[in-house]
Design a protein around this motif. Structure first.
Motif, PDB file in Angstrom:
ATOM      1  N   ARG A   1       0.811  -1.218   0.000  1.00  0.00           N
ATOM      2  CA  ARG A   1       0.000   0.000   0.000  1.00  0.00           C
ATOM      3  C   ARG A   1       0.844   1.268   0.000  1.00  0.00           C
ATOM      4  N   TYR A   2       2.110   1.164   0.393  1.00  0.00           N
ATOM      5  CA  TYR A   2       2.979   2.340   0.460  1.00  0.00           C
ATOM      6  C   TYR A   2       3.099   2.958  -0.928  1.00  0.00           C
ATOM      7  N   GLN A   3       3.008   4.283  -1.010  1.00  0.00           N
ATOM      8  CA  GLN A   3       2.881   4.959  -2.295  1.00  0.00           C
ATOM      9  C   GLN A   3       4.124   4.872  -3.171  1.00  0.00           C
ATOM     10  N   ARG A   4       5.285   4.643  -2.586  1.00  0.00           N
ATOM     11  CA  ARG A   4       6.509   4.609  -3.393  1.00  0.00           C
ATOM     12  C   ARG A   4       6.721   3.199  -3.921  1.00  0.00           C
ATOM     13  N   LYS A   5       6.586   3.035  -5.217  1.00  0.00           N
ATOM     14  CA  LYS A   5       6.670   1.724  -5.824  1.00  0.00           C
ATOM     15  C   LYS A   5       8.125   1.255  -5.901  1.00  0.00           C
ATOM     16  N   GLY A   6       8.269  -0.068  -5.958  1.00  0.00           N
ATOM     17  CA  GLY A   6       9.608  -0.627  -6.090  1.00  0.00           C
ATOM     18  C   GLY A   6      10.490  -0.327  -4.898  1.00  0.00           C
TER      19      GLY A   6
ATOM     20  N   TRP B   1       6.778   2.369  14.751  1.00  0.00           N
ATOM     21  CA  TRP B   1       5.590   1.526  14.622  1.00  0.00           C
ATOM     22  C   TRP B   1       4.990   1.657  13.228  1.00  0.00           C
ATOM     23  N   PHE B   2       4.463   0.537  12.720  1.00  0.00           N
ATOM     24  CA  PHE B   2       3.772   0.508  11.435  1.00  0.00           C
ATOM     25  C   PHE B   2       2.338   0.031  11.673  1.00  0.00           C
ATOM     26  N   ALA B   3       1.372   0.770  11.116  1.00  0.00           N
ATOM     27  CA  ALA B   3      -0.041   0.434  11.260  1.00  0.00           C
ATOM     28  C   ALA B   3      -0.599  -0.072   9.934  1.00  0.00           C
ATOM     29  N   THR B   4      -1.489  -1.061  10.005  1.00  0.00           N
ATOM     30  CA  THR B   4      -2.105  -1.641   8.817  1.00  0.00           C
ATOM     31  C   THR B   4      -3.580  -1.892   9.072  1.00  0.00           C
TER      32      THR B   4
ATOM     33  N   ALA C   1      -3.515  -5.546  -1.422  1.00  0.00           N
ATOM     34  CA  ALA C   1      -2.902  -4.562  -0.539  1.00  0.00           C
ATOM     35  C   ALA C   1      -3.870  -4.196   0.578  1.00  0.00           C
ATOM     36  N   PRO C   2      -3.358  -3.712   1.704  1.00  0.00           N
ATOM     37  CA  PRO C   2      -4.233  -3.283   2.803  1.00  0.00           C
ATOM     38  C   PRO C   2      -5.119  -2.105   2.398  1.00  0.00           C
TER      39      PRO C   2
ATOM     40  N   GLU D   1      -1.371   6.193   4.120  1.00  0.00           N
ATOM     41  CA  GLU D   1      -1.883   5.940   2.775  1.00  0.00           C
ATOM     42  C   GLU D   1      -3.181   5.144   2.862  1.00  0.00           C
ATOM     43  N   VAL D   2      -4.156   5.503   2.018  1.00  0.00           N
ATOM     44  CA  VAL D   2      -5.452   4.826   1.988  1.00  0.00           C
ATOM     45  C   VAL D   2      -5.762   4.413   0.554  1.00  0.00           C
ATOM     46  N   ASP D   3      -6.324   3.231   0.388  1.00  0.00           N
ATOM     47  CA  ASP D   3      -6.794   2.778  -0.918  1.00  0.00           C
ATOM     48  C   ASP D   3      -7.693   3.865  -1.511  1.00  0.00           C
TER      49      ASP D   3
END
Length: 300
Positions: A166-171, A195-198, A207-208, A227-229
């Motif tokens: 889901r993170y906006q930066r691809k690759g 911390w990472f939230a999902t 993707a989340p 980031e949100v879908d």
């Protein structure tokens, strides 16, 4: 030896014999301490939350590199005096980044006491180009934690494959993972807490539904990578992510929050305003001007 923590969050050790007088200052309740801060404190806190892979000191400046992953991790943080004339310092900066195959950037700030308007003017006079301007916002942490529900938000110490999807930066590379997972050394000597939230997506989704990142460093909690879908926006998922992270940060003793947002990100700015954040200062990334055929910069 005594361990002393300054207001900036920096920890130092002094001999017992150097102490003339002192008293115990009780901590204020976490929910009541305000987010007032100097530019320098916020600059150091935000830098600790997004560490480069490689860094080097140039006087009071820090040269940072992470193989090109984000300008924040690949720019100079000029807090203080470089220990040499400005032109010589900038030449050193250009050479250091050039040796790593990277463009030279200097990160500056404006709009608050102690920021770097004179340095911005000097860079512009020498032909450095301002490429990006964003803002650092601050707010009290408790209102974020109390804002809404956080059911269904999972917290973890590392960014797993689902989070990265889901993170906006691809690759995302190994270097990027090191930057995302790194921080420190922090306020009381133990280092910041990452911390990472999902928010999991629907069954079968790749993707989340939403993700976020928070770094707890002393009294400060820094939010990033929320980031949100796109198909699920305006349903409170970003608020839920920040609520869960804020509650964790409160549990670890933080009371104030900060985040960085670009000026054209209208949706994010509206969300952060509702959560009680407000601009503290602007920060900019200046890129070195192009050189001539001989590799030298000629001032206009």
């Amino acid at each position: 030896m005594l361990l002393i923590t300054r207001k900036s969050g920096e920890s130092v050790r002094i001999p017992y014999t150097a102490l003339v007088a002192g008293k115990v200052v009780p901590s204020a309740p976490a929910r009541r301490r305000g987010p007032a801060a100097s530019y320098e404190e916020l600059a150091r806190i935000s830098a600790r939350a997004w560490r480069p892979v490689e860094s080097e000191r140039l006087g009071d400046w820090e040269l940072r590199a992470a193989r090109g992953f984000t300008r924040r991790a690949n720019s100079v943080l000029p807090l203080g005096d470089p220990g040499r004339p400005l032109d010589e310092a900038l030449s050193t900066v250009r050479r250091w980044y050039g040796e790593r195959g990277l463009p030279a950037y200097v990160q500056t700030a404006t709009g608050a006491e102690g920021t770097q308007e004179p340095l911005c003017a000097e860079l512009e006079r020498r032909g450095w180009v301002r490429e990006v301007t964003a803002e650092l916002w601050t707010g009290a942490l408790a209102p974020v934690a109390d804002r809404g529900e956080a059911e269904g938000v999972r917290l973890a110490r590392e960014a797993d494959e689902a989070w990265l999807a889901r993170y906006q930066r691809k690759g995302v590379s190994e270097v990027a993972l090191r930057v995302l997972g790194s921080a420190g050394p922090g306020g009381a000597g133990s280092g910041p807490s990452v911390w990472f939230a999902t928010v999991p997506g629907a069954a079968g989704s790749e993707a989340p539904a939403a993700v976020g990142r928070c770094v707890v460093d002393g009294r400060w909690a820094g939010f990033a990578a929320v980031e949100v879908d796109p198909a699920l926006r305006r349903r409170g998922l970003a608020t839920a992510v920040m609520t869960a992270l804020a509650r964790q940060a409160l549990d670890e003793g933080a009371s104030a929050a900060w985040l960085q947002v670009e000026r054209d990100n209208t949706a994010a700015r509206e969300l952060y305003t509702r959560l009680g954040f407000a601009p503290h200062h602007a920060y900019h990334h200046y890129r070195a001007p192009e050189t001539g055929a001989d590799g030298r910069y000629e001032a206009p």
